[in-house]
Design a protein around this motif. Structure first.
Motif, mmCIF file in Angstrom:
data_model
loop_
_atom_site.group_PDB
_atom_site.id
_atom_site.type_symbol
_atom_site.label_atom_id
_atom_site.label_comp_id
_atom_site.label_asym_id
_atom_site.label_seq_id
_atom_site.Cartn_x
_atom_site.Cartn_y
_atom_site.Cartn_z
ATOM 1 N N ALA A 1 -2.105 -1.967 -22.063
ATOM 2 C CA ALA A 1 -2.906 -0.759 -21.857
ATOM 3 C C ALA A 1 -3.242 -0.634 -20.365
ATOM 4 C CB ALA A 1 -4.184 -0.833 -22.687
ATOM 5 N N ALA A 2 -2.855 0.494 -19.784
ATOM 6 C CA ALA A 2 -3.062 0.721 -18.351
ATOM 7 C C ALA A 2 -3.992 1.920 -18.162
ATOM 8 C CB ALA A 2 -1.727 0.995 -17.666
ATOM 9 N N ASN A 3 -4.606 2.003 -17.002
ATOM 10 C CA ASN A 3 -5.519 3.110 -16.732
ATOM 11 C C ASN A 3 -4.722 4.419 -16.605
ATOM 12 O OD1 ASN A 3 -7.542 4.809 -15.963
ATOM 13 N ND2 ASN A 3 -8.307 3.518 -14.289
ATOM 14 N N PRO A 4 -4.921 5.376 -17.539
ATOM 15 C CA PRO A 4 -4.157 6.633 -17.478
ATOM 16 C C PRO A 4 -4.464 7.449 -16.231
ATOM 17 C CG PRO A 4 -5.262 6.386 -19.609
ATOM 18 C CD PRO A 4 -5.823 5.338 -18.694
ATOM 19 N N ARG A 5 -5.667 7.258 -15.689
ATOM 20 C CA ARG A 5 -6.083 8.041 -14.514
ATOM 21 C C ARG A 5 -5.104 7.843 -13.357
ATOM 22 N NH1 ARG A 5 -10.704 10.469 -12.966
ATOM 23 N NH2 ARG A 5 -11.930 9.828 -14.759
ATOM 24 N N GLY B 1 0.794 -1.227 0.000
ATOM 25 C CA GLY B 1 0.000 0.000 0.000
ATOM 26 C C GLY B 1 0.819 1.265 0.000
ATOM 27 N N ALA B 2 2.086 1.181 -0.420
ATOM 28 C CA ALA B 2 2.905 2.388 -0.403
ATOM 29 C C ALA B 2 2.562 3.315 -1.550
ATOM 30 C CB ALA B 2 4.381 2.019 -0.472
ATOM 31 N N CYS B 3 1.850 2.782 -2.571
ATOM 32 C CA CYS B 3 1.355 3.605 -3.675
ATOM 33 C C CYS B 3 2.419 4.535 -4.238
ATOM 34 C CB CYS B 3 0.145 4.428 -3.259
ATOM 35 S SG CYS B 3 -1.304 3.432 -3.127
ATOM 36 N N ALA B 4 3.568 3.970 -4.504
ATOM 37 C CA ALA B 4 4.634 4.723 -5.161
ATOM 38 C C ALA B 4 5.082 5.922 -4.346
ATOM 39 C CB ALA B 4 4.214 5.184 -6.546
ATOM 40 N N GLY B 5 4.740 5.945 -3.086
ATOM 41 C CA GLY B 5 5.143 7.073 -2.264
ATOM 42 C C GLY B 5 6.656 7.151 -2.136
ATOM 43 N N ARG B 6 7.218 8.291 -2.243
ATOM 44 C CA ARG B 6 8.641 8.481 -2.082
ATOM 45 C C ARG B 6 8.838 9.619 -1.114
ATOM 46 N NH1 ARG B 6 8.217 6.007 -6.648
ATOM 47 N NH2 ARG B 6 6.665 7.546 -7.142
ATOM 48 N N PRO B 7 9.711 9.581 -0.139
ATOM 49 C CA PRO B 7 10.595 8.444 0.127
ATOM 50 C C PRO B 7 9.816 7.245 0.653
ATOM 51 C CG PRO B 7 10.773 10.039 1.888
ATOM 52 C CD PRO B 7 9.898 10.657 0.847
ATOM 53 N N ILE B 8 10.511 6.154 0.744
ATOM 54 C CA ILE B 8 9.837 4.905 1.040
ATOM 55 C C ILE B 8 9.082 4.960 2.358
ATOM 56 C CG2 ILE B 8 11.920 3.952 2.085
ATOM 57 C CD1 ILE B 8 10.975 1.266 0.909
ATOM 58 N N SER B 9 7.902 4.385 2.317
ATOM 59 C CA SER B 9 7.061 4.335 3.497
ATOM 60 C C SER B 9 7.678 3.422 4.549
ATOM 61 C CB SER B 9 5.696 3.798 3.082
ATOM 62 O OG SER B 9 5.072 3.207 4.170
ATOM 63 N N ASP C 1 -2.785 10.626 -11.440
ATOM 64 C CA ASP C 1 -3.052 10.871 -10.018
ATOM 65 C C ASP C 1 -1.801 10.763 -9.149
ATOM 66 O OD1 ASP C 1 -5.693 11.323 -10.471
ATOM 67 O OD2 ASP C 1 -6.407 9.372 -9.754
ATOM 68 N N GLN C 2 -0.814 9.993 -9.587
ATOM 69 C CA GLN C 2 0.335 9.766 -8.709
ATOM 70 C C GLN C 2 1.629 9.727 -9.514
ATOM 71 O OE1 GLN C 2 -1.250 5.752 -7.571
ATOM 72 N NE2 GLN C 2 0.883 5.139 -7.760
ATOM 73 N N GLY D 1 7.185 12.907 -12.452
ATOM 74 C CA GLY D 1 5.952 13.290 -11.776
ATOM 75 C C GLY D 1 4.725 12.675 -12.424
ATOM 76 N N PRO D 2 3.539 13.071 -11.946
ATOM 77 C CA PRO D 2 2.302 12.540 -12.532
ATOM 78 C C PRO D 2 2.139 13.050 -13.964
ATOM 79 C CG PRO D 2 1.875 13.692 -10.435
ATOM 80 C CD PRO D 2 3.283 14.003 -10.841
#
Ligand SMILES: [Zn+2]
Length: 339
Positions: free
Chosen positions: A320-324, A17-25, A328-329, A202-203
């Motif tokens: 094909a991936a969801n662009p949304r 569930g870190a959702c690409a958060g940086r720095p690492i959770s 968003d992240q 970035g996003p």
């Protein structure tokens, strides 16, 4: 969980569930040191029973220099992927390494942000069968040390709607598989390229801010038959509205296509590409470098289209991936991986 290791100890760290958060959770859900299994390559230091029975001549070769055992650490932004969504894989080695990944029969090329790091985005196909998969990460050094580990990744069912599309007789002719198949094969080749660079940051920028008329993954029904799923997002607008590049990249396709109409595809590197279809006008050409937010064309209704709109899609390793999610992240390698 099992690791195949050649003379090394691996550490696998899964960050849920870190959702690409940086720095690492700091939410380290599981940290595990995996045990060693016998190496496939015989090592001189480990005589076999046969060698014991037949003594070898006194050693003449120089003892091999002691190599630092290769260890790898892998972090996943999530251990489950919903259909059409993307997770990120970050690999850190304790020395320069090359890494690659495999999810079931899908090979995932990895980008090297540094000589001891690797990163990849992994998208689940929108029609992927839900269930457990095995993700295998391999790393190797120039001296021939290899390390691998496996981790379970579960693919979850997404929630998608269905939509019925009808066309007039002339437009419907474009549904002829002879036309759409050839174009799809061509596009698979365009989207299948891999450039070992990362041009975006970035996003992603929305190429046009408008009302969404069809979300990613929507099951498409033409003439009462489910033909496909929606590989992008349809954004409403007027013919002539300015369409922007979602990120920095190299234009790899800028031409009229029968189904997709006037189309632009941009390669952002590391297996990430974006597509923009049904344009009224194309304002870039193949080979051109564009920046995030730069105008690349005008909205239109060319090709297989029922009215002016932009079809925007994002491909991740050809899928094909969801662009949304990408808007968003931020996606990309972690700046730091803590031990
Ligand atoms: Zn569309």
């Amino acid at each position: 969980m099992r690791a195949l290791i050649a003379g090394s100890t691996l550490a696998l760290v899964v960050v849920l569930g870190a959702c690409a958060g940086r720095p690492i959770s700091p939410e380290v859900a599981a940290a595990q040191t995996l045990t060693e299994t016998p190496s496939a390559t015989p090592r001189p230091a480990t005589p076999t029973a046969t060698r014991t029975a037949m003594p070898t001549p006194s050693p003449t070769m120089t003892p091999a220099p002691t190599l630092l055992p290769l260890t790898i650490e892998v972090r996943l932004s999530s251990s489950s992927i919903t259909q059409g969504e993307t997770i990120e894989i970050d690999v850190a080695c304790n020395q320069p390494c090359q890494a690659s990944a495999q999810l079931a029969d899908q090979t995932i090329r990895m980008f090297s942000p540094a000589e001891d790091r690797a990163w990849a985005a992994l998208a689940a196909h929108a029609l992927a069968e839900p269930g457990q998969r095995t993700l295998r990460i391999e790393a190797a050094t120039v001296s021939g040390q290899r390390a691998a580990l496996v981790a379970p990744v579960s693919v979850q069912e997404g929630s998608f709607t269905s939509e019925l599309l009808t066309f007039d007789a002339n437009t419907a002719l474009l549904l002829d598989p002879a036309i759409s198949d050839a174009e799809n094969i061509r596009m698979d080749q365009v989207f299948g390229v891999y450039s070992p660079q990362m041009l975006w940051e970035g996003p992603l920028v929305w190429p046009w801010e408008g009302y969404i008329t069809s979300e990613f993954g929507t099951r498409r029904v033409y003439q009462d038959v489910v033909q496909s799923f929606h590989t992008g997002i349809d954004i409403d607008g007027e013919t002539g509205d300015a369409i922007l590049a979602c990120a920095r990249g190299v234009v790899v396709l800028a031409e009229p296509l029968q189904v997709r109409g006037n189309a632009v595809v941009i390669n952002h590197g590391a297996g990430i590409l974006s597509g923009y279809y049904h344009l009224d006008e194309i304002e870039v050409s193949a080979g051109q470098i564009v920046q995030a937010g730069e105008q690349i064309g005008l909205m239109g209704s060319t090709g297989l289209s029922t009215g002016s709109h932009l079809h925007w899609e994002v491909r991740v390793g050809g899928v094909a991936a969801n662009p949304r999610q990408w808007a968003d992240q931020p996606m990309g390698p972690m700046k730091e991986i803590e031990p």
